[in-house]
Motif scaffolding. Structure first.
Motif: not given
Length: 717
Positions: A212-232
């Motif tokens: 969807a993004f065509g970029s590894l960094v842009a694709a990784g950001l939502p996953l990192l954000l979601t991981l923070a939400g999961l832990v919290a």
């Protein structure tokens, strides 16, 4: 050569022109170290509590508070040594020996000793001839009373169940069973299945994000954000559980929604941020624009999800309520991270968000030519596409009128689970209804009349003698063994006959009665929940869009996709279409909590996409005043995000379809089908067609309403 204006040298009125969310985004992007530092501290603190979440959360709560069956359970615990529906039954069987033989007596003694060491268990009743010893003498049932809450009893059997099963030998079988053991094995099987599904969904999700993004960094950001939400969320639930019992199912649903919605929200913001960077390379200005436009849509979407789930809180069932609380907590943390942590990270990395781009991504624009062409096609030919989508949805809604619901049967527990093996052994030795005895509590004065009426009820196979209370109160308990399986539909009429014909002092409970009372409560509250959700959903859309017609249309089309999803659920889980392919045996009904809980979840997801599309269309209408541009550019700018977000949600939900236990499979398929129907037929066809056909009327608002509503704009600058 023209140089971009930096945030530091922006005109003095820039901040004044910024909306509240734009100012929030600019602040987060300016003070990145503080924001990231605070989040790290919060995640460490909450993360410390997170590991205990799966062992500390409550395992029961499937009851209708205030119902007659719950009253009976409480009376049994107070006056009859805990011999309630929460009591633990230990089935002991031997093909070669009888219960009276020394070896089986020794096994029973060791089981009794295990219960005696735990204060959560009350009186222990040995197998009784004619009652809990089978006619052939080879099977006996040891009953350990409940001396704690239903949640504590499930926790107790979690800890003691393995030791009881270990009492088995080559010649002796030992199985803990009963309602507490059922929920223990049920929760374990479903938790393991959901964890596996979550792990399977991550790599699939990452692949979709990269495409969807065509970029590894842009694709990784939502996953990192979601991981923070999961832990919290996990830490928050563990802490909240110290205040009030939270169902373990709350964490399962919270994990799923944190992953799905976290990626949705981050996807929307990151896509808009990349577009803003093309116009202004200053990261802080790009963050401000992103928050002033896409940020509003995310806030509205989050509020819609929270409002939908708030309606579930009126249902008087602790497990259902706390599942909603779990998702709400996850949404709150995900929203907080999306509105604070994500802008800070975006402000820090700036143009590096496009790092690791694939070749095609360098040519990718926020305004998708593909979806612009699709919107233009819909604009030219709205009727064929609109009617086609509507007919498909109506065809799928029709089966809903034959939908049946009931609480799950023993079949939802794996065949090798001790509780199921014990359950089936009890049925073989004592009769179909033996695992689900009904308990009748009445006064000593009415005991004889109660027994006489109960024995005359069609469907009662046996009635035990009246048991006096242990504390000298004027109460007795009788136990009625039905002639049918506890999950048989006939149980409902048996319970109704007992309650109607027994003396006024008599109260009827037991595990089957608790299930039926809960199902009745869920049925009774369903219309109220639906009405509250629709009303609040419409109100939020009206406030956000400032236009009554499109708010009504947005609400109604969300209802269409929700109804169609339940129609598909009826065909699959009640009628069994595709059950062989999906690997399950249909129960002939949908699990009882499905309509109330899944309606809230599906409607929330549907409104999520409604907000994404309509906020984008409203932004373009505010800029141009042209409904055609709003229709085409709204879909052109949001279509790719909606498609990618839907693909992620489908990947997350459909991984649960691979689970062995039926409940997570049911949940995953229903929610996955709902997302497919909503994204494809509603958001990308029916709603754009509605915008095309209504034209300027979609965005019209009476003067008096504009004066009443708060001023909200989706355009920036």
């Amino acid at each position: 050569m023209t140089t971009a204006t930096s945030a530091d040298s922006a005109p003095p009125d820039q901040g004044a022109r910024d909306g509240a969310l734009a100012r929030l985004g600019r602040t987060m992007a300016t003070h990145t170290r503080w924001v990231i530092g605070i989040w790290l501290i919060a995640l460490v603190a909450l993360g410390a509590a997170a590991p205990s979440v799966f062992t500390s959360l409550a395992g029961a709560g499937w009851q209708a508070n205030g119902s007659e069956s719950v009253q009976v359970r409480e009376l049994a615990e107070q006056h009859f040594g805990g011999n309630s529906s929460a009591a633990v039954q230990v089935v002991v069987h031997s093909d070669s020996q009888q219960i009276s033989d020394p070896e089986l007596q020794d096994t029973l003694a060791r089981a009794t000793a295990l219960f005696a060491e735990d204060s959560r268990f009350g009186d222990v009743v040995a197998p009784q001839p004619g009652m809990t010893i089978s006619p052939d003498g080879h099977t006996g049932i040891l009953i350990a009373g409940a001396n704690a809450s239903t949640d504590d009893m499930v926790s107790a059997i979690d800890q003691l169940g393995g030791k009881l099963s270990d009492l088995s030998t080559n010649e002796i079988e030992v199985y803990p069973t009963g309602a507490s053991a059922l929920w223990s094995d049920f929760n374990k099987a479903n938790h393991e299945a959901m964890i596996k599904a979550e792990m399977m969904s991550w790599p699939v999700t990452l692949a979709i994000m990269v495409l969807a993004f065509g970029s590894l960094v842009a694709a990784g950001l939502p996953l990192l954000l979601t991981l923070a939400g999961l832990v919290a969320s996990a830490g928050g639930l563990a802490i909240l559980n110290e205040i009030t019992p939270i169902s373990v199912w709350a964490m399962n649903f919270a994990m799923m929604f944190a992953l799905a919605l976290g990626i949705d929200y981050a996807l929307f913001l990151v896509a808009r941020f990349r577009d803003a960077l093309r116009k202004n390379p200053d990261p802080r200005a790009a963050v401000a624009e992103t928050m002033d436009t896409a940020g509003k849509a995310v806030v509205l979407s989050g509020l819609t999800v929270l409002v939908s789930l708030t309606a579930v809180l009126i249902v008087p069932a602790p497990a259902v309520r706390t599942m909603a609380v779990g998702i709400m907590l996850a949404v709150i943390f995900v929203l907080a991270a999306t509105l604070t942590l994500l802008p800070a990270v975006l402000g820090t990395i700036g143009a590096k968000v496009n790092a690791g781009s694939l070749p095609y991504a360098r040519r990718q624009q926020h305004r998708s030519p593909l979806f612009a062409s699709w919107a233009s096609l819909l604009h030219r030919h709205p009727w064929p596409f609109g009617i086609g989508a509507l007919l498909i949805l109506i065809a799928l809604i029709i089966p809903v009128f034959g939908l049946k619901v009931a609480m799950p049967s023993i079949a939802v527990v794996p065949e090798d689970a001790p509780v199921r093996q014990g359950y089936e052994l009890v049925q073989q030795q004592f009769g179909d209804g033996a695992p689900g005895m009904l308990q009748i509590v009445t006064t000593a004065e009415d005991a004889e009349g109660t027994a006489r009426v109960a024995e005359s009820i069609d469907g009662i196979a046996m009635l035990t003698p009246a048991q006096p209370s242990e504390d000298g109160s004027d109460l007795v308990m009788l136990q009625a063994v039905p002639s049918v399986d506890p999950s048989d539909p006939a149980m409902e009429s048996i319970l109704a006959d007992l309650r109607e014909r027994l003396p006024e002092s008599a109260r009827v409970g037991g595990a089957p009665a608790e299930n039926l009372d809960l199902q009745q409560a869920l049925n009774d509250y369903l219309p109220i929940v639906i009405a509250v959700i629709l009303t609040l959903g419409f109100a939020l859309l009206l406030i956000a869009l400032q236009a009554p017609l499109i708010a009504v249309i947005g609400t109604l089309v969300s209802l269409l996709s929700t109804g169609a999803a339940f129609g598909v659920a009826k065909l699959i889980f009640q009628d069994g279409h595709g059950s062989g392919l999906l690997g399950f045996e249909p129960q002939g009904f949908l699990n009882g909590w499905g309509p109330v809980f899944f309606f809230a979840m599906i409607f929330a997801i549907a409104m999520d996409y409604t907000v994404f599309l309509l906020s984008s269309a409203k932004e373009h209408y505010e800029r141009t005043g042209d409904p055609k541009i709003a229709h085409i550019d709204g879909l052109a700018h949001s279509g790719r995000v909606i498609a990618a977000a839907a693909a992620v949600m489908v990947a997350v939900f459909f991984t649960f379809a691979l689970a062995d236990p039926l409940p997570p499979k049911e949940m995953g398929i229903i929610l996955g089908v709902a997302v497919v129907l909503d994204a494809v037929l509603v958001r990308l066809v029916l709603l754009p067609v509605a915008l095309r056909l209504t034209g300027k009327a979609a965005w019209w608002s009476p003067t008096w309403l504009r004066r009443v509503l708060p001023k909200i704009s989706f355009s920036h600058g």
